[in-house]
Design a protein around this motif. Structure first.
Motif, mmCIF file in Angstrom:
data_model
loop_
_atom_site.group_PDB
_atom_site.id
_atom_site.type_symbol
_atom_site.label_atom_id
_atom_site.label_comp_id
_atom_site.label_asym_id
_atom_site.label_seq_id
_atom_site.Cartn_x
_atom_site.Cartn_y
_atom_site.Cartn_z
ATOM 1 N N SER A 201 34.899 43.005 29.866
ATOM 2 C CA SER A 201 35.173 44.419 30.046
ATOM 3 C C SER A 201 34.704 44.981 31.383
ATOM 4 O O SER A 201 35.493 45.540 32.138
ATOM 5 N N GLY A 224 40.365 40.361 33.298
ATOM 6 C CA GLY A 224 39.778 41.305 32.346
ATOM 7 C C GLY A 224 39.650 42.697 32.938
ATOM 8 O O GLY A 224 40.142 42.989 34.038
ATOM 9 N N GLY A 225 38.930 43.550 32.205
ATOM 10 C CA GLY A 225 38.761 44.930 32.638
ATOM 11 C C GLY A 225 38.058 45.026 33.979
ATOM 12 O O GLY A 225 38.343 45.917 34.792
ATOM 13 N N PHE A 228 39.714 45.631 37.585
ATOM 14 C CA PHE A 228 40.221 46.905 38.110
ATOM 15 C C PHE A 228 39.241 47.603 39.052
ATOM 16 O O PHE A 228 39.653 48.354 39.930
ATOM 17 N N LEU A 242 40.268 50.447 33.065
ATOM 18 C CA LEU A 242 38.809 50.498 33.042
ATOM 19 C C LEU A 242 38.262 50.334 34.464
ATOM 20 O O LEU A 242 38.505 49.315 35.109
ATOM 21 N N PHE A 277 45.435 52.722 24.795
ATOM 22 C CA PHE A 277 44.632 51.570 24.385
ATOM 23 C C PHE A 277 44.853 51.311 22.888
ATOM 24 O O PHE A 277 43.996 51.562 22.065
ATOM 25 N N ASP A 299 45.826 43.433 30.261
ATOM 26 C CA ASP A 299 45.852 41.962 30.311
ATOM 27 C C ASP A 299 46.348 41.567 31.693
ATOM 28 O O ASP A 299 46.960 42.383 32.397
ATOM 29 N N GLY A 322 34.187 35.325 29.780
ATOM 30 C CA GLY A 322 34.889 36.617 29.661
ATOM 31 C C GLY A 322 36.400 36.486 29.583
ATOM 32 O O GLY A 322 37.003 35.801 30.407
ATOM 33 N N PRO A 323 37.026 37.139 28.577
ATOM 34 C CA PRO A 323 38.478 37.070 28.411
ATOM 35 C C PRO A 323 39.241 37.794 29.520
ATOM 36 O O PRO A 323 38.684 38.645 30.219
ATOM 37 N N GLY A 325 41.892 39.673 29.075
ATOM 38 C CA GLY A 325 42.463 40.940 28.632
ATOM 39 C C GLY A 325 41.913 41.299 27.265
ATOM 40 O O GLY A 325 40.974 40.658 26.768
ATOM 41 N N VAL A 326 42.515 42.301 26.662
ATOM 42 C CA VAL A 326 42.069 42.740 25.332
ATOM 43 C C VAL A 326 42.666 41.762 24.305
ATOM 44 O O VAL A 326 43.643 42.066 23.620
ATOM 45 N N TYR A 327 42.062 40.578 24.237
ATOM 46 C CA TYR A 327 42.636 39.462 23.465
ATOM 47 C C TYR A 327 42.632 39.743 21.961
ATOM 48 O O TYR A 327 43.326 39.086 21.193
ATOM 49 N N GLU A 328 41.847 40.756 21.546
ATOM 50 C CA GLU A 328 41.796 41.089 20.118
ATOM 51 C C GLU A 328 43.136 41.654 19.648
ATOM 52 O O GLU A 328 43.422 41.669 18.462
HETATM 53 P P1 AMP Z 1 32.488 41.266 27.651
HETATM 54 O O1 AMP Z 1 31.658 41.517 26.433
HETATM 55 O O2 AMP Z 1 32.065 42.048 28.854
HETATM 56 O O3 AMP Z 1 32.723 39.795 27.933
HETATM 57 O O4 AMP Z 1 33.913 41.889 27.332
HETATM 58 C C1 AMP Z 1 34.762 41.417 26.333
HETATM 59 C C2 AMP Z 1 35.688 42.520 26.001
HETATM 60 O O5 AMP Z 1 36.414 42.891 27.131
HETATM 61 C C3 AMP Z 1 36.722 42.158 24.957
HETATM 62 O O6 AMP Z 1 36.436 42.865 23.781
HETATM 63 C C4 AMP Z 1 38.042 42.597 25.564
HETATM 64 O O7 AMP Z 1 38.849 43.325 24.671
HETATM 65 C C5 AMP Z 1 37.602 43.504 26.699
HETATM 66 N N1 AMP Z 1 38.577 43.567 27.781
HETATM 67 C C6 AMP Z 1 39.155 42.556 28.443
HETATM 68 N N2 AMP Z 1 40.050 42.992 29.309
HETATM 69 C C7 AMP Z 1 40.077 44.338 29.234
HETATM 70 C C8 AMP Z 1 40.812 45.358 29.887
HETATM 71 N N3 AMP Z 1 41.728 45.077 30.815
HETATM 72 N N4 AMP Z 1 40.564 46.650 29.538
HETATM 73 C C9 AMP Z 1 39.646 46.936 28.597
HETATM 74 N N5 AMP Z 1 38.909 46.003 27.946
HETATM 75 C C10 AMP Z 1 39.121 44.720 28.254
#
Ligand code: AMP
Length: 398
Positions: A201, A224-225, A228, A242, A277, A299, A322-323, A325-328
């Motif tokens: 995030s 990921g977030g 940005f 974000l 979102f 994403d 760290g993912p 995107g919002v992989y959930e």
């Molecule tokens: P972290 O705990 O910092 O590794 O963040 C993991 C979280 O980042 C996950 O729950 C994702 O949904 C969120 N995330 C990933 N990409 C984005 C994005 N582009 N905008 C908002 N949240 C994100």
């Protein structure tokens, strides 16, 4: 740095206190939904069983208030699962350092296993209270830390307790030793090209890790977030994505540092942008330079996936935290899935850290193809940041 390991100390026939990380996820009926944290501790427990130890197991579980027993956070479901996995009786203590539990610990015989109640029922645990850690220590002759997930915390059962044992009576369990070895090796002696993928995030959670990684890696891929904040620092319009505005100067510093050191830093060139979102929101692929006002990037897009895959192609070591995107949400999971497959396909040594990323790899089915998936999120980040974890420091020989 050399860690004292369980196989190098004499545990035979002794009373052993093993700090585990049994902080497993449960559903609303207290059913364990993922027991990997329990199965990860079995090597150490079995080793102690084979060495005729009397075994005291201890862990935290969830976030109780610290004011005594709360049924919701009892370790009883863990005792049941341990019983199923080990096919042996587990004596479930009613408390932690109360008189009855202490006398049960005293009476514990070789071959018996006792599980203490949730350590965080006692407020002394997180406060690293000296009396509490002394009481825990008094239960056993040997202390084993196998709880990597909490080794970055100076808690009583992790740090305070270790002070009561000399270096031949305390050690890292097999899981902890393996975690430390992988991260130590990858951070200090990686086979090159060394590529790090950082997502999740926010920049703020991984700022230290980014600073520490840049001088060590050959390439860094940011998704990921957090991407940005970097894109905005470069002057892009990122809509409602974000962004941590206060960290824009830090993002610029990281990019400058990477440039100075010849480290190739990759950012997404396109994103999946959505109007809101949520999983029902209208979403489309747009170039990172063309995120519409009011939209947010959730994403990385297909071109970024291709770019990242190419950047990964010649890697000999990959570290991923760290993912992308919002992989959930299915709609915003594709980028993370593609990168997971690319990492899994690679012949590099692949180390994955962070709770969310480990969770993601389980969803993508790529678990078997990763070299190592860390059980600890915060702890693995602190290792990447170059810190010596408090729970590990106490077990270092030289
Ligand atoms: P972290 O705990 O910092 O590794 O963040 C993991 C979280 O980042 C996950 O729950 C994702 O949904 C969120 N995330 C990933 N990409 C984005 C994005 N582009 N905008 C908002 N949240 C994100």
């Amino acid at each position: 740095m050399k860690l004292q390991e369980i196989k190098n100390i004499d545990v035979a026939g002794k009373k052993v206190f093993i700090r585990c990380d049994f902080n497993v996820p449960v559903d609303e009926y207290q059913n364990i939904t993922d027991d990997r944290r329990i199965t990860s501790a079995l090597n150490t427990i079995r080793y102690c069983i084979d060495n005729d130890c009397a075994i005291i197991l201890a862990s935290h579980f969830g976030r109780p208030k610290g004011t005594g027993h709360e049924d919701e956070y009892s370790l009883k479901p863990v005792a049941k699962r341990l019983h199923t996995l080990l096919k042996t009786d587990i004596i479930m203590a009613k408390g932690i350092v109360d008189e009855e539990t202490m006398s049960m610990a005293k009476e514990l015989k070789s071959g018996q296993i006792m599980l203490l109640e949730n350590l965080r029922f006692e407020k002394g645990e997180t406060k690293n209270d000296a009396d509490f850690s002394a009481k825990l220590a008094s239960m056993a002759e040997v202390f084993i830390n196998d709880a990597f997930g909490v080794s970055h915390r100076a808690h009583a059962s992790v740090e305070g307790i270790a002070k009561h044992f000399d270096i031949n009576s305390k050690a890292a369990g097999f899981l902890l030793a393996k975690e430390i070895e992988f991260f130590h090796h990858i951070v200090h002696n990686p086979k090159r090209p060394f590529v790090s993928i950082v997502g999740g995030s926010k920049v703020s959670g991984k700022l230290e890790a980014l600073y520490n990684l840049v001088p060590k890696v050959d390439k860094i891929l940011i998704g990921g977030g957090m991407a940005f904040t970097f894109l905005k620092a470069l002057g892009e319009e990122v809509g409602n994505s974000l962004v941590e505005d206060d960290l824009i100067p830090e993002a610029l510093k990281i990019m400058e540092e990477a440039k100075k050191l010849g480290v190739k830093l990759y950012l997404p060139v396109d994103v999946i942008a959505a109007e809101a979102f949520n999983s029902e929101a209208f979403a489309k692929v747009v170039a990172s330079k063309e995120i519409p006002t009011g939209w947010m990037g959730l994403d990385i897009g297909p071109a970024s996936c291709m770019l990242f895959e190419e950047a990964l192609a010649d890697a000999h070591t990959i570290l991923w935290n760290g993912p992308m995107g919002v992989y959930e949400m299915d709609k915003f999971a594709k980028g993370s899935f593609k990168i997971s497959h690319a990492v899994a396909k690679s012949y590099a040594t692949t180390v994955v850290g962070g709770g969310d990323t480990a969770d993601l790899i389980r969803m993508t089915g790529d678990e078997e193809d990763m070299t190592f998936i860390s059980t600890g999120g915060g702890a693995s980040l602190e290792l990447i940041e170059g810190k010596v974890l408090p729970g590990v420091k106490a077990l270092v020989i030289e």
